[in-house]
Motif scaffolding. Structure first.
Motif, PDB file in Angstrom:
ATOM      1  N   TYR A 209       0.818  -1.211   0.000  1.00 41.73           N
ATOM      2  CA  TYR A 209       0.000   0.000   0.000  1.00 41.73           C
ATOM      3  C   TYR A 209       0.853   1.263   0.000  1.00 41.73           C
ATOM      4  N   ASP A 210       2.064   1.168   0.502  1.00 40.82           N
ATOM      5  CA  ASP A 210       2.902   2.365   0.574  1.00 40.82           C
ATOM      6  C   ASP A 210       3.589   2.663  -0.761  1.00 40.82           C
ATOM      7  N   LEU A 211       3.458   1.728  -1.734  1.00 41.77           N
ATOM      8  CA  LEU A 211       3.980   1.952  -3.087  1.00 41.77           C
ATOM      9  C   LEU A 211       2.871   2.221  -4.098  1.00 41.77           C
ATOM     10  N   CYS A 212       1.700   1.625  -3.904  1.00 43.59           N
ATOM     11  CA  CYS A 212       0.595   1.729  -4.866  1.00 43.59           C
ATOM     12  C   CYS A 212       0.223   3.195  -5.113  1.00 43.59           C
ATOM     13  N   VAL A 213       0.114   3.550  -6.406  1.00 38.97           N
ATOM     14  CA  VAL A 213      -0.261   4.909  -6.800  1.00 38.97           C
ATOM     15  C   VAL A 213      -1.661   4.935  -7.433  1.00 38.97           C
ATOM     16  N   ALA A 214      -2.437   3.879  -7.210  1.00 39.91           N
ATOM     17  CA  ALA A 214      -3.816   3.789  -7.698  1.00 39.91           C
ATOM     18  C   ALA A 214      -3.905   3.818  -9.217  1.00 39.91           C
TER      19      ALA A 214
ATOM     20  N   HIS B 132      -3.046   9.305   2.414  1.00 39.67           N
ATOM     21  CA  HIS B 132      -1.803   8.594   2.115  1.00 39.67           C
ATOM     22  C   HIS B 132      -1.012   9.384   1.077  1.00 39.67           C
ATOM     23  N   PRO B 133       0.318   9.539   1.284  1.00 40.06           N
ATOM     24  CA  PRO B 133       1.104  10.391   0.378  1.00 40.06           C
ATOM     25  C   PRO B 133       1.142   9.937  -1.086  1.00 40.06           C
ATOM     26  N   GLU B 134       0.996   8.664  -1.394  1.00 37.95           N
ATOM     27  CA  GLU B 134       1.087   8.208  -2.792  1.00 37.95           C
ATOM     28  C   GLU B 134      -0.255   8.255  -3.528  1.00 37.95           C
ATOM     29  N   SER B 135      -1.343   7.930  -2.842  1.00 38.12           N
ATOM     30  CA  SER B 135      -2.660   7.920  -3.494  1.00 38.12           C
ATOM     31  C   SER B 135      -3.744   7.736  -2.445  1.00 38.12           C
TER      32      SER B 135
END
Ligand code: SF4
Ligand code: F3S
Length: 118
Positions: free
Chosen positions: A57-62, A83-86
């Motif tokens: 989840y901390d890498l996923c950008v949706a 969340h900072p990425e998405s």
């Protein structure tokens, strides 16, 4: 990308802690019946979700290509505001249906998915 050895390098978040996260002030959704591998500190740190089909989840950008293309509809969207990425992620809700085609692993632009099928 996702650490393929997450199941030995991380600790699974217990059911009790997951229940607390679900009922806390955080608006982040945690799906039922999917393992979460910590550390988890909502809303910024959400861990790896799933075991056979695992999403960091901390890498996923949706991006959504995994969800749109999985032949057996393993994934569902969950909301992750702040969340900072998405602000949404894919939960491997039906990981037990996975046929190990590896399409999601190959298609994700940020290598956020690991499938333990080969
Ligand atoms: Fe779906 Fe294939 Fe990914 Fe399994 S490996 S979750 S069947 S896209
Ligand atoms: Fe996320 Fe990659 Fe799917 S960015 S939505 S896991 S294609």
């Amino acid at each position: 990308g996702i650490d393929p050895n997450f199941d030995s390098n991380r600790e699974k978040v217990g059911e009790e802690e997951l229940d607390e996260l679900r009922s806390s002030a955080s608006e982040t959704e945690f799906g039922d019946g999917v393992d979460v591998w910590g550390p988890v500190e909502p809303p910024e740190k959400l861990g790896i979700h799933g075991t056979h089909v695992a999403v960091d989840y901390d890498l996923c950008v949706a991006d959504g290509a995994c969800l749109e293309n999985c032949p057996v509809d393993v994934f569902t969207w969950v909301e992750t505001p702040g969340h900072p990425e998405s602000e949404r992620k894919v939960e491997p809700t039906r990981e037990d249906q996975c046929i190990d085609c590896m399409l999601c692993v190959d298609i994700c632009p940020v290598d956020a998915i690991d499938v333990d099928g080969s």
